[in-house]
Design a protein around this motif. Sequence first.
Motif, PDB file in Angstrom:
ATOM      1  N   ARG A  93       0.804  -1.229   0.000  1.00  0.00           N
ATOM      2  CA  ARG A  93       0.000   0.000   0.000  1.00  0.00           C
ATOM      3  C   ARG A  93       0.833   1.272   0.000  1.00  0.00           C
ATOM      4  O   ARG A  93       0.331   2.345  -0.337  1.00  0.00           O
ATOM      5  CB  ARG A  93      -1.041   0.001   1.135  1.00  0.00           C
ATOM      6  CG  ARG A  93      -0.553   0.128   2.516  1.00  0.00           C
ATOM      7  CD  ARG A  93      -1.652  -0.239   3.523  1.00  0.00           C
ATOM      8  NE  ARG A  93      -2.803   0.650   3.566  1.00  0.00           N
ATOM      9  CZ  ARG A  93      -2.783   1.868   4.104  1.00  0.00           C
ATOM     10  NH1 ARG A  93      -1.703   2.356   4.637  1.00  0.00           N
ATOM     11  NH2 ARG A  93      -3.882   2.603   4.116  1.00  0.00           N
TER      12      ARG A  93
ATOM     13  N   ILE B  33      -3.855  -8.836  -2.605  1.00  0.00           N
ATOM     14  CA  ILE B  33      -3.332  -8.280  -1.356  1.00  0.00           C
ATOM     15  C   ILE B  33      -4.501  -7.683  -0.578  1.00  0.00           C
ATOM     16  O   ILE B  33      -5.416  -7.102  -1.173  1.00  0.00           O
ATOM     17  CB  ILE B  33      -2.209  -7.253  -1.618  1.00  0.00           C
ATOM     18  CG1 ILE B  33      -1.545  -6.786  -0.311  1.00  0.00           C
ATOM     19  CG2 ILE B  33      -2.709  -6.052  -2.425  1.00  0.00           C
ATOM     20  CD1 ILE B  33      -0.206  -6.079  -0.519  1.00  0.00           C
ATOM     21  N   SER B  34      -4.490  -7.835   0.752  1.00  0.00           N
ATOM     22  CA  SER B  34      -5.616  -7.347   1.554  1.00  0.00           C
ATOM     23  C   SER B  34      -5.649  -5.822   1.562  1.00  0.00           C
ATOM     24  O   SER B  34      -4.638  -5.161   1.337  1.00  0.00           O
ATOM     25  CB  SER B  34      -5.510  -7.881   2.988  1.00  0.00           C
ATOM     26  OG  SER B  34      -4.331  -7.416   3.601  1.00  0.00           O
ATOM     27  N   ALA B  35      -6.835  -5.272   1.834  1.00  0.00           N
ATOM     28  CA  ALA B  35      -7.018  -3.821   1.790  1.00  0.00           C
ATOM     29  C   ALA B  35      -6.052  -3.091   2.709  1.00  0.00           C
ATOM     30  O   ALA B  35      -5.551  -2.016   2.373  1.00  0.00           O
ATOM     31  CB  ALA B  35      -8.462  -3.467   2.156  1.00  0.00           C
ATOM     32  N   ASP B  36      -5.747  -3.674   3.854  1.00  0.00           N
ATOM     33  CA  ASP B  36      -4.835  -3.019   4.787  1.00  0.00           C
ATOM     34  C   ASP B  36      -3.374  -3.291   4.450  1.00  0.00           C
ATOM     35  O   ASP B  36      -2.477  -2.823   5.152  1.00  0.00           O
ATOM     36  CB  ASP B  36      -5.151  -3.428   6.236  1.00  0.00           C
ATOM     37  CG  ASP B  36      -4.850  -4.895   6.503  1.00  0.00           C
ATOM     38  OD1 ASP B  36      -4.430  -5.620   5.570  1.00  0.00           O
ATOM     39  OD2 ASP B  36      -5.036  -5.332   7.651  1.00  0.00           O
TER      40      ASP B  36
ATOM     41  N   ASP C  64      -9.451  -9.606  -3.563  1.00  0.00           N
ATOM     42  CA  ASP C  64      -9.513  -9.086  -2.204  1.00  0.00           C
ATOM     43  C   ASP C  64     -10.878  -8.461  -1.970  1.00  0.00           C
ATOM     44  O   ASP C  64     -11.489  -7.886  -2.878  1.00  0.00           O
ATOM     45  CB  ASP C  64      -8.434  -8.024  -1.984  1.00  0.00           C
ATOM     46  CG  ASP C  64      -8.597  -6.835  -2.926  1.00  0.00           C
ATOM     47  OD1 ASP C  64      -8.245  -6.985  -4.117  1.00  0.00           O
ATOM     48  OD2 ASP C  64      -9.110  -5.785  -2.501  1.00  0.00           O
TER      49      ASP C  64
ATOM     50  N   PRO D  53     -13.090  -6.059   1.254  1.00  0.00           N
ATOM     51  CA  PRO D  53     -12.785  -5.253   2.436  1.00  0.00           C
ATOM     52  C   PRO D  53     -12.610  -6.134   3.686  1.00  0.00           C
ATOM     53  O   PRO D  53     -13.223  -7.210   3.784  1.00  0.00           O
ATOM     54  CB  PRO D  53     -14.021  -4.359   2.570  1.00  0.00           C
ATOM     55  CG  PRO D  53     -14.581  -4.270   1.198  1.00  0.00           C
ATOM     56  CD  PRO D  53     -14.310  -5.620   0.571  1.00  0.00           C
ATOM     57  N   GLY D  54     -11.762  -5.695   4.599  1.00  0.00           N
ATOM     58  CA  GLY D  54     -11.679  -6.350   5.903  1.00  0.00           C
ATOM     59  C   GLY D  54     -10.914  -7.657   5.918  1.00  0.00           C
ATOM     60  O   GLY D  54     -11.402  -8.620   6.513  1.00  0.00           O
TER      61      GLY D  54
ATOM     62  N   ALA E  64      -2.581  -0.295  -5.955  1.00  0.00           N
ATOM     63  CA  ALA E  64      -2.590  -0.510  -4.500  1.00  0.00           C
ATOM     64  C   ALA E  64      -3.771   0.185  -3.839  1.00  0.00           C
ATOM     65  O   ALA E  64      -4.242  -0.249  -2.793  1.00  0.00           O
ATOM     66  CB  ALA E  64      -1.288  -0.017  -3.883  1.00  0.00           C
TER      67      ALA E  64
END
Lengths: 398, 398
Positions: B77, B116-119, B164, B166-167, B393
């Motif tokens: 990110r 890749i995860s949101a965070d 991916d 959210p969360g 990203a």
Amino acid sequence: MKRRQLLASAAVALPSFAALGLLPGCAATVLRGTGDLGVVIGRANGTLYLVDTTAETVIGEVPGLGDLSHASVVFSRDGLFAYVFGRDGGLTQVNLLERRITRRVMQAGNSIGGAISADGSLVASQNYTPGGVKVFDAHTLELVADVPAEYAPGKLSKVVGLVDLPGRRFAYSLFDADAIWVIDCTNPARVGVQKFEGIGKQPYDALVTPDGRHYIAGLFGEDGLAMIDLWAEKPKAQRILNGYGRGQEALPVYKMPHLRGWAVAGRRAYLPAIGRHEVLVVDTDTWKEVGRIPVAGQPVFVMARPDGRQVWVNFSVPDYHRVQVIDTQTQSIVKTLEPGKAVLHMEFTPRGESVWISSRDDNRVSIIDTQTLAVRKQLQVPSPSGIFFTSRAARLGF
Amino acid sequence: MKRRQLLASAAVALPSFAALGLLPGCAATVLRGTGDLGVVIGRANGTLYLVDTTAETVIGEVPGLGDLSHASVVFSRDGLFAYVFGRDGGLTQVNLLERRITRRVMQAGNSIGGAISADGSLVASQNYTPGGVKVFDAHTLELVADVPAEYAPGKLSKVVGLVDLPGRRFAYSLFDADAIWVIDCTNPARVGVQKFEGIGKQPYDALVTPDGRHYIAGLFGEDGLAMIDLWAEKPKAQRILNGYGRGQEALPVYKMPHLRGWAVAGRRAYLPAIGRHEVLVVDTDTWKEVGRIPVAGQPVFVMARPDGRQVWVNFSVPDYHRVQVIDTQTQSIVKTLEPGKAVLHMEFTPRGESVWISSRDDNRVSIIDTQTLAVRKQLQVPSPSGIFFTSRAARLGF
């Protein structure tokens, strides 16, 4: 000391620099990506606080930016530079990795914001005094075009609602001239100006929809909004939402809502009512009102989470200690938060997993998880107002 | 040599480093933003070519990435790291500023992409052999969760269509099990799995809409698509577009279209027909077909310019030297381009002012101005295939 020894000691020094994330020989610089950086405006002390949205920390501060009341920020397309538009007409280029002011010009007497072209080459500022738009080379901050908002001989209008459009173009509104202008800066030495006149009385702010298609200006002098479909073969201004405004019986309005914050989620737009404790729901196909959602005060910013599933709302005095979350599927409030005194701004992380909220009078920035609505973290920042993340560089009209 | 002399010569050396944009003592590193970086897959030689979309140049290359046929890429990110998923099961973390491989694991025998995860904390890969999803710490590439796609005792399915949500959630399809699974990795030690079964025969690829709401899988074994509304209170799989597919009389299909490329523009989605020389237009409110646009070949990628005003299409053999541009207002082709032999991929710059197109057999990447449709520049890159920019990203499902 001999050369070999010197080199050896230099080599030994490397790990400690590396541990700090710093590069040897450049103590002020950091090798890192810029996609998760952002800035918080320190309104009271003319300071920009630099933040990292991954670590959720303040990573530096840059003072000396002048009057930052009502300041706004855009970013270079690489995310390295922030361009800060101060109320006092100062335009400041800040290098986020070197954490210092790299260039600064006093470009007007009174200014209220700006924009950056899609290709990142031009920065434009909208000015009250003298009324007009100035366009700068984004790299050097040299003035490359000056477009006075002269609507009659010797008469200059305040400029508001400046946004970027595709192709080195910008759109803005002339408060004193009841007009919207679109300028094309493909060749800054010969700026093309397209004028839309008689669009409605006293446009006071504006926005462009996320696709860059609809430019919409709020009117201070009458009810309703002026809209231009910029994709039309022959764009023209038309009136929408005649019920939008202060109405015939003028309500007390503590703060005019910000139009740039308007939320477009799916095919609906969510608008702050003026004076009323309501958020208006508008169909973006027909531009007709399709609903109203009662809220806790006079809304100021009405912002969609990037996925559009939630809309977050803050308020003017006396309700500015609250923030409300609307579920866009049920059109109802799912939570009322009290993140601190004098909530001035909100900014979502790029994919929306968190929102950052500034509470000026509590000197606090709160980071809220948008799934659980729990507070993840609170940061101490003196009198924080606007919050801006570098991911704005990749978005049109931000 | 004495110390003073040494320091003096070091000081003299600084400007030349600075001129190159390099920092002293770290010849391989560069102080710059990462928002305008990207990578081009060198399919034939296992090399990642690093590009700068502002300067429109190749700025470096990183060899040693193994089998890059059908490789795909996601980004951290902050935009500093690319994660490259190779066909051979290699997962490689590349530091774009240091221009080197920082970590690499062989995580499967046969793999076809990841997310890749949101965070930004988790990287997930979808594997054919052994069938399943593995989840890695994005920083260290340590395995934190292994979710075999075991749909019956001892039977593992190929996994496709990983996206991916959210969360810290991911959705994907099980080709051999006619199923869609959604996993929640909030706590990677205890992954929650939600299974949707009997969704249709042989899902072969999938996408999630830009808002993260609709997960849609294409079916290889029958006509139609499986869709799940992930925002529903009780999500369930439903069938849409029963006319979509190869049809009763199987057409020759030279290449199955990529679903991740599907374009959503406004309230319409544009889909590559399978086998037919058509792009299908679908209403995203009703998920019914509302039109078909004839095109120059069997479409592979159908991609919307970020503002949705244009949709760009490339084709399978024998028409893969062409690219067509659809105007979404008139639903018609406005231009046919021939950027080079074997067009494999396209990628828009973040705000869409340009598109980059790879022509494998001409060893060329063409940069096209999306307003004028003129070629801005051509770059020589050996056998280029996929092109990926760091602005991904900030986007969900990319």
